[in-house]
Design an enzyme around this catalytic site. Sequence first.
Site, short mmCIF file in Angstrom:
data_model
loop_
_atom_site.label_atom_id
_atom_site.label_comp_id
_atom_site.label_asym_id
_atom_site.label_seq_id
_atom_site.Cartn_x
_atom_site.Cartn_y
_atom_site.Cartn_z
CB CYS A 2 -0.87 0.04 1.22
SG CYS A 2 -1.95 -1.36 1.38
NE ARG A 27 4.67 1.76 -0.94
CZ ARG A 27 5.43 1.75 0.14
NH1 ARG A 27 6.65 2.22 0.07
NH2 ARG A 27 4.99 1.28 1.29
CD1 TRP A 80 -0.01 -5.86 -3.39
CD2 TRP A 80 -0.20 -6.67 -1.31
NE1 TRP A 80 0.45 -7.16 -3.40
CE2 TRP A 80 0.35 -7.67 -2.13
CE3 TRP A 80 -0.41 -6.95 0.04
CZ2 TRP A 80 0.69 -8.94 -1.65
CZ3 TRP A 80 -0.06 -8.21 0.51
CH2 TRP A 80 0.48 -9.18 -0.33
CG ASN A 106 1.56 0.83 4.12
OD1 ASN A 106 1.33 -0.36 3.94
ND2 ASN A 106 2.76 1.36 3.96
N GLY A 107 -0.53 -1.17 6.15
CA GLY A 107 -0.11 -2.09 7.20
C GLY A 107 -1.24 -3.02 7.57
CD GLU A 509 16.86 -13.87 -7.86
OE1 GLU A 509 16.32 -14.33 -6.85
OE2 GLU A 509 16.57 -12.76 -8.32
CE LYS A 513 13.64 -11.60 -10.04
NZ LYS A 513 14.37 -11.42 -8.83
CD GLU A 516 9.75 -11.83 -8.13
OE1 GLU A 516 10.87 -11.78 -8.67
OE2 GLU A 516 9.40 -11.07 -7.22
CG HIS A 532 17.43 -37.84 -4.44
ND1 HIS A 532 17.72 -39.13 -4.10
CD2 HIS A 532 18.62 -37.22 -4.64
CE1 HIS A 532 19.04 -39.29 -4.07
NE2 HIS A 532 19.62 -38.14 -4.40
CE LYS A 629 12.05 -3.00 -6.05
NZ LYS A 629 12.71 -4.15 -6.67
C1 AGP Z 1 12.38 -10.12 -5.70
O1 AGP Z 1 12.32 -10.15 -7.09
C2 AGP Z 1 11.07 -10.20 -5.07
N1 AGP Z 1 10.26 -9.11 -5.46
C3 AGP Z 1 11.00 -10.54 -3.59
O2 AGP Z 1 11.29 -11.88 -3.46
C4 AGP Z 1 11.90 -9.74 -2.64
O3 AGP Z 1 13.23 -10.08 -2.84
C5 AGP Z 1 11.49 -10.01 -1.19
O4 AGP Z 1 10.16 -9.59 -1.00
C6 AGP Z 1 12.39 -9.31 -0.20
O5 AGP Z 1 12.37 -7.94 -0.37
P1 AGP Z 1 13.50 -7.03 0.25
O6 AGP Z 1 14.76 -7.34 -0.42
O7 AGP Z 1 13.03 -5.63 0.01
O8 AGP Z 1 13.55 -7.35 1.71
#
Ligand code: AGP
Length: 634
Positions: A2, A27, A80, A106-107, A509, A513, A516, A532, A629
Amino acid sequence: MCGIFAVIGSREVSPLLIDGLRKLEYRGYDSAGIATIDNFNKDQIEKLNVTKSKGKLIHLSNLIKKKPPKGHVGIAHTRWATHGKPNEINAHPHLDSSGQIAVVQNGIIENYRDLSESLKTKGIKLTSETDTEIIPHLIGLEIEKSLANGLSSNEQTFLKAVQKVLTLLEGTYSIAVIWSQVPNAIVVAMEQAPLVIGFGEGEFFCASDTPALVGFTSTFLPLRDHEIALLTPLGIELYDNEGNRQHRSPSLLKGTQLLADKRNFRHFMLKEIYEQPETAQQWIDRFLPMDLSSGNSVALPISKSTLEKIEQIQILACGTSRHAGMVGSYLLEQFSGVPTKVYFASEFRYAPPPLSPNTLTIGVSQSGETADTLAALRMEKERRGATKDANYAFHQLGITNRVDSSFGRELDNVIDIGSGIEIGVAATKTFLGQMLSFYGLTILFASHRKKRTPQEILDLSNDLRLIPKQLTDLIKKHDSLSKEIAHLFAETKDVIFLGRGINYPIALEGALKLKEISYIHAQGYPAGELKHGPIALLDQHVPVVSVAVPGVVYEKVLSNSQEAKARDARLIGVSTNGPESEMFDELFTIPKVTEWVSPLLTVVPLQLFSYHIAAHKGLDVDQPRNLAKSVTVE
Ligand code: AGP
């Protein structure tokens, strides 16, 4: 997550509110809304104008263009969804029953169920499914009480009512509130969810993050936990939770806090991938300069006494930051000989390991605001503090791209990775900056513990100094290749990523990616684990991406890849060019580097591969669905 934006001044605020929200779009959100106080209408009646819309900001902006809400005071929000679906009713601002008080939040208000029950017993009907709606109702009741006790509708009555309600709320949140009967005031408050106040010319702003202030002002003041502020066109009054007036000087936004533009790139993510050579070069110039004084292997903020005490390290992080921590853990153990464990921050908080002595706790977060990571760090600080035993003291270090965040404020030592603001939700250049910081720590611990010879340390430093140039070449080479390859795999439903040793986190990673931004199911495994279980998934429809770099596990990864090929899986290699690489159906070549530095390069083709699949599918690469974000709720 948010985003809050608020303005008070002498201009019409609705276009400013939309502009502020636009700068917070990165965000992540799924609905948006604004409320303004129109106190200049022909009937001379102060009233709230509220406009809300589901989906992207453009919908809200179109509604506002059709019927611009008047007012010089306003609050705005991108939501959000946490409690209740993303729809217009649940979108903020929320109002009290009289329709005179509007709140954005927000929260998460953790005790909202109890509070809504008590509101219901007072005959108040809640219209949304959110945890936020209780706040305007509670403020409304407080104001009613104050007015019944003879107080008048003024700024102080308003402020005190909000102060009172804050004592009832449990959770982590920030809020902005307006009351149409006091049309020249906004009350804002924060409890572990960031909020900054911006100082303009004859106007004041409040926002969840500094990028929203860009273009309005470069002077800002971050609120601290439990603080509340009254914003009027004449100035700011800041109070702690005991009602004591606070005085602090504002700061100036730095270049890195300014909102980047996309330049000629189609998406921020692609631009940020292209910025990685610069991220690496800047990191090297700051932390690994050629002219380091003798005895210093790297210029990081770790004291000699800390280095002497530390026997082990624990790393707390989430998502991509955790993957950087895993690369770090491999380096710290295998190169520097320091036992190191990586934890999901969200798990650590509720299942911490038994306390270990002389332990350095490293929190990693690009945003510096991730609620899970902050909560884990706070918990660790508390339980170590409670022992009063110096051996169990809380030695702390943060690695972040936002030193102006809660990380920067709460942790004593912070490495600023200095990658510049990252707008794409999918972390790319900040992942590189985080990994580089772990290389710095590795060099520091290895030289301090005399675990490696000076030559080995010099070799690693020199290899790191080559990375910016290698990254430039790699990006140039693989941007178009990955675009071609991405077209072949855009309709794929499942992808398996394999890696081993230092490149196992890169497999994770790569899979993260792809998930996401392209919404393709992807899973990363240590290559040896394939047989396994996951091998049962393989056939011609499930491609396998294999990160195979010459080094201790090279032959093993190649054999594991062969096992996949034997099951008809199409093989995509991230590897050096050589006779062995002929087994791959598609190949992203990387230069011949030592295995130690390889993750800094192997991740790049995987970022580009995911990017081009998502872009080919026409998806919202920079703001993927459901993601944020800054993940500011646990
Ligand atoms: C990364 O591509 C993601 N958006 C997500 O996994 C992110 O790394 C995670 O939420 C942690 O965020 P931060 O690095 O701001 O703590």
